[in-house]
Design a protein around this motif. Sequence first.
Motif, PDB file in Angstrom:
ATOM      1  N   LEU A 243     -89.454 -16.072   4.051  1.00 36.74           N
ATOM      2  CA  LEU A 243     -88.359 -16.785   4.734  1.00 36.74           C
ATOM      3  C   LEU A 243     -88.053 -18.100   4.036  1.00 36.74           C
ATOM      4  CD1 LEU A 243     -89.183 -16.202   8.517  1.00 36.74           C
ATOM      5  CD2 LEU A 243     -87.195 -15.353   7.273  1.00 36.74           C
ATOM      6  N   LYS A 246     -86.546 -17.421   0.429  1.00 38.27           N
ATOM      7  CA  LYS A 246     -85.229 -16.786   0.393  1.00 38.27           C
ATOM      8  C   LYS A 246     -84.157 -17.587   1.121  1.00 38.27           C
ATOM      9  CE  LYS A 246     -86.798 -11.981  -0.066  1.00 38.27           C
ATOM     10  NZ  LYS A 246     -86.793 -10.628   0.542  1.00 38.27           N
ATOM     11  N   HIS A 247     -84.547 -18.321   2.166  1.00 39.25           N
ATOM     12  CA  HIS A 247     -83.525 -18.900   3.044  1.00 39.25           C
ATOM     13  C   HIS A 247     -83.525 -20.427   3.103  1.00 39.25           C
ATOM     14  CE1 HIS A 247     -82.548 -14.890   4.472  1.00 39.25           C
ATOM     15  NE2 HIS A 247     -83.816 -14.681   4.726  1.00 39.25           N
ATOM     16  N   LYS A 250     -80.295 -21.882   1.556  1.00 40.14           N
ATOM     17  CA  LYS A 250     -79.145 -21.675   2.433  1.00 40.14           C
ATOM     18  C   LYS A 250     -79.218 -22.580   3.660  1.00 40.14           C
ATOM     19  CE  LYS A 250     -76.652 -18.018   4.886  1.00 40.14           C
ATOM     20  NZ  LYS A 250     -76.638 -16.572   5.238  1.00 40.14           N
ATOM     21  N   ALA A 251     -80.435 -22.758   4.191  1.00 37.79           N
ATOM     22  CA  ALA A 251     -80.607 -23.617   5.367  1.00 37.79           C
ATOM     23  C   ALA A 251     -80.232 -25.058   5.047  1.00 37.79           C
ATOM     24  CB  ALA A 251     -82.044 -23.538   5.873  1.00 37.79           C
TER      25      ALA A 251
END
Length: 306
Positions: A243, A246-247, A250-251
């Motif tokens: 998490l 990968k994110h 973007k967060a």
Amino acid sequence: MEMNGVNWDFLVGPLVGSIIGYITNGIAIKMLFRPLKPLYIGGLRLPFTPGVIPREKGRIAKSIGRVVARELINEEVLSQHLLKEEIYVQLKMKVSEGINKGIESEKLLGDLGEQLIGDENLEQVGVSLEEKLSKSIYERVVELNLGNLATKKLLEELRNGLGQSLLGPLSMFVSDSMLEGVAHKIEPVINKLVQDEGRPVIQSMVHQEISKFLNKPIKEIALYLQEYQQSLELGVITVYSQLIKKHLSKALYTLNIEEIVEERINAFDTLELERIILEVMEKELKAIVWLGALLGAIMGLVMNIV
């Protein structure tokens, strides 16, 4: 001028320089914040009004936001902190604590759900889950074409001798083409039955299974998980790491930390911003004032010597 053997003229220069340095540095620091608003004489605005920080507040806020987002709270820095071994150790501890609390609990899974999201929300989630699962299972069952599967199996059994035992002497008059004809007529009947009656049957079964699951003791689930605790801990760490990797980018893009910091600083009242800055840099600003006094004294002493 000498008094009691002391040359006071030699001391006047450093003393005056010290006082001037102290006062000018103090005024310069005050002028960072004051005046709060521009001052005018006639139609002309006085120079250095308002103070530096009130006048440049927007630019300062933008610069601080950019520095915070690019240098202090960026993806690389956060990744290093969020993926440290200490975080993994804490995750393992949380899994262990959760399992131990579950073993000691006398509640049911449904009780835990009500505690977390409330009775009404739990009911809504249950109904929604029941409908989605029922629909998904029903669609898969329809796609299986059970009529075709059933008739193929029936034909296979009849050809393997079941037909002879069922029909007795009449079996000799039953050909493969007759069996296939009957099978072709049975297939759509079975499929229609599945389509018409399958959904409520499946929904009833799903409802029963969900009810059974919610009525399971938490202790029972926790004891089962305890047997696979190491695998569970590894799974939690793996999911967490994926998490973050990968994110996180973007967060951060969605959060837009630069904009948050800028908006927050701009939202501060100037007096509140002054209080915060003085609270953070009180010692340093006082040191600057006293440094001005020291430099003034040194300059006065140098002037006397020259």
